[in-house]
Design an enzyme around this catalytic site. Structure first.
Site, PDB file in Angstrom:
ATOM      1  N   SER A 114      -9.805   1.696   2.990  1.00  0.00           N
ATOM      2  CA  SER A 114      -8.979   2.512   2.129  1.00  0.00           C
ATOM      3  C   SER A 114      -7.923   1.719   1.345  1.00  0.00           C
ATOM      4  O   SER A 114      -7.341   2.242   0.400  1.00  0.00           O
ATOM      5  CB  SER A 114      -8.252   3.567   2.961  1.00  0.00           C
TER       6      SER A 114
ATOM      7  N   LYS B 276       0.856  -1.197   0.000  1.00  0.00           N
ATOM      8  CA  LYS B 276       0.000   0.000   0.000  1.00  0.00           C
ATOM      9  C   LYS B 276       0.885   1.239   0.000  1.00  0.00           C
ATOM     10  O   LYS B 276       1.907   1.277   0.696  1.00  0.00           O
ATOM     11  CB  LYS B 276      -0.904  -0.032   1.235  1.00  0.00           C
TER      12      LYS B 276
ATOM     13  N   SER C 162      -9.907  -0.671   7.249  1.00  0.00           N
ATOM     14  CA  SER C 162      -9.355  -0.456   5.900  1.00  0.00           C
ATOM     15  C   SER C 162      -8.624  -1.642   5.302  1.00  0.00           C
ATOM     16  O   SER C 162      -8.236  -1.594   4.130  1.00  0.00           O
ATOM     17  CB  SER C 162      -8.412   0.751   5.901  1.00  0.00           C
TER      18      SER C 162
END
Lengths: 98, 516
Positions: B173, B98, B197
């Site tokens: 997210s 990420k 997330s």
């Protein structure tokens, strides 16, 4: 609580956010709605409850006081939008008249 | 043999026996990324095509693909394996990171214009550990800006699409990391979870995602959103793969002052022990109204499966769980408003010039942050401002204590707790962007464990229709929550469930995935 446009401008100043009038107009009802929802926490009787910020209640954490290498100065300054004379460059903060 | 369909453990086995090389594995994944993700496959670091040039067929899981570095690392792993070196258990297996974790040699954008083009001068501890274990980083994945969002639509670089249905969101997210794994563009990835997330995107894309016990995975090099909640964790297509990946990244780090010295019990030794006799607690407050009928049906079937496997289902209550989301939406924005003060146009990222320092700060932040980030900074700044702190942040932090106590009581009656991970299946792109509060409600089932710090895992429990598409086949996630530092237990329960269910975490018939 409902936030007025002026209150939104005050918070924006605290947050150092230059909002447009359109953003202020859009944010006032949105923030009011979110805060009204979040204010439900006030329904909980918690006067004698200790707040939690970490599940393991760590005490102050410090490492042994031994010198460690830092990041190379040039690597750090290379990422800055403005650097000169081995320093970060910023607009004037103190006026010449003092 | 289609290399991109194999699990990390299967790939590791074939690498060990030299049936395939790490270079071949990397090439297979790069080829697939080039075919379906919407990248300009050119140069050392491939870039995602700009947001306004993405097509409705581009998954857009990756922001940057570190093609040259991945090939070089893979070749090095192959050389050392040929030389007989002792390599780690997953050496040569690729993964995606990420874009909130720093890694030298590629930009870290955090999905924001504020950090566009920023080259971090150091590696996150998670990155460092993965490299030391010889996992090969394929690239950095798309995310909601500063990890604020539940759909990945808040990325400044355009939304990621769900490989199961390209018209739907992958959750957020960590939507890019989830879509990379679900879309067979990496067998493993790392996400971060603040209020759900990792777990919610895992649920919406039909894969496994875990939030480890808070404090067990270092936050050094993780661009902070809400420091008391942020935790990095694994995505994978199998429970075993996720357990392997978590094992590689957890452990004390002196560079993170919130890092604890304890580590959970070994996640792999008890993985296959089964769940006969275990007490599985169904949380009264995390079901019922507000959950889609399809999600409820799959959850009921999951409970029946647990009973067939020998577990005992008990009903437990988390009386303050209903206050979790309101508390979260005070605590997280408050911490964000403080953490994001560092983006002031001085040390890194964007600067918009202005005559005075304060005007420069305000103009830079206005230009660099997107609407959701501004909203959260405003909520947090207000909640922390003079006269409001006690009623908002302090009260929310006390509610957090009560939620943690609720969990402790519930774990006296049950070994693990379960709930649906998300109240809905994947929703359509654009469906919730106009209503911030509706978007926040995605986190209703995941936030309680975040506030309590307890480990929680989401794994596929089946598929269901969507309210707007009765014929759709979309994944439904099951959340398993375990006591603090009992991450081993959630993996053990997850493995037993997964083995019995036989879910194939590959969206069959999807055009994106047909490209082998």
């Amino acid at each position: 609580m409902a936030l007025s446009a002026d209150e939104v401008r005050h918070v924006a100043r605290l947050a150092r956010l230059a909002l447009t009038d359109a953003e202020v107009e859009a944010l006032a009802p949105q923030l009011s709605q979110i805060l009204a929802y979040a204010e439900q926490v006030g329904e909980v009787a918690a006067q004698d409850v200790e707040p939690t910020t970490h599940p393991f209640a760590l005490r102050d954490v410090s490492r042994p006081d031994e010198p460690q290498p830092s990041l190379p100065r040039e690597d750090v300054l290379a990422a800055a939008p403005h650097a000169e004379q081995d320093r970060f460059g910023v607009p004037r903060i103190v006026s010449e008249e003092g | 043999m289609v290399l991109t369909r194999l699990s990390a453990v299967e790939l590791a086995q074939k690498l060990r026996t030299k049936d395939v090389s790490a270079v071949e594995v990397v090439e297979a994944h790069l080829e697939r990324i080039a075919a379906i993700d919407g990248v300009v496959a050119d140069g050392d670091v491939w870039r995602a095509v700009p947001a306004d040039e993405l097509t409705s067929r581009d998954i857009h899981a990756y922001l940057h693909v570190t093609a040259a570095a991945a090939r070089e690392h893979a070749a090095d792993v192959d050389r050392r394996r040929a030389a007989g070196d002792d390599l780690g258990p997953l050496a040569g297996v690729p993964l995606a990171l990420k874009d909130v974790l720093t890694m030298r040699g590629a930009p870290t954008t955090v999905g924001s214009r504020m950090l566009e083009g920023w080259l971090p001068p150091y590696d996150a501890t998670v990155t460092e550990r993965l490299r030391a274990a010889d996992l090969v980083v394929l690239g950095k994945t798309n995310m909601d800006e500063f990890a604020m969002g539940s759909s990945t639509e808040n990325s400044a670089y355009g939304p990621t699409r769900n490989p199961w249905d390209l018209g739907r969101v992958p959750g957020g997210s960590s939507g890019g990391s989830a879509a990379a794994v679900a879309g067979l563009m990496a067998p493993l990835s790392i996400g971060t979870d603040t209020g759900g997330s990792i777990r919610q995107p895992a649920a919406l894309t039909g894969i496994v995602g875990a939030k480890p016990t808070y404090g067990t995975v270092s936050r050094y090099g993780l661009v902070a959103f809400a420091s008391s909640l942020d935790q990095a964790g694994p995505f994978a297509r199998t429970v075993e793969d996720a357990a392997h990946l978590q094992t590689l990244i957890h452990g004390h780090d002196p560079r993170d002052s919130t890092s604890i010295t304890d580590t959970p019990a070994d996640l792999l030794t008890t993985l296959r022990d089964g769940i006969d006799g275990l007490r599985i607690g169904v949380v009264t407050e995390l079901q019922g109204d507000g959950y889609e009928p399809g999600v409820r049906r799959v959850f009921e079937q999951a409970l029946e499966r647990f009973e067939r496997l020998g577990a005992k289902i008990v009903e437990v209550s988390l009386p303050h769980a209903g206050y979790g989301l309101p508390a979260y939406y005070l605590i997280a924005p408050s911490e964000a408003s403080s953490n994001l003060a560092r983006f002031d146009g001085v040390r890194y990222g964007l600067r918009v010039d202005a005559p005075t320092a304060e005007e420069m700060n305000a103009a830079t932040r206005a230009a660099g942050f997107g609407p959701e980030v501004k909203r959260r900074i405003m909520i947090g700044t207000h909640a922390l401002s003079s006269g409001y702190y006690d009623a908002y942040y302090l009260q929310a932090s006390k509610v957090r204590t009560l939620i943690a106590r609720d969990f402790a009581s519930a774990f006296e009656q049950a070994d693990v707790l379960v709930s649906p991970t998300s109240p809905t299946v994947a929703f359509g792109l654009g469906d919730k962007t106009a209503d911030p509060l509706a978007m926040y409600l995605n986190d209703v089932a995941t936030v309680p464990a975040s506030l309590a710090g307890t480990p929680a895992l989401s794994l596929p429990a089946g598929t269901a229709e969507a309210p707007d598409a009765p014929q759709a086949t979309l994944p439904v996630g099951l959340q398993i929550m375990a006591p603090l530092l009992r991450d081993d237990l959630m993996y053990r329960v997850g493995w037993a469930f997964e083995s019995d269910l036989g879910f194939t975490p590959i969206p069959a018939g999807d055009t994106a995935v047909e490209v082998a």
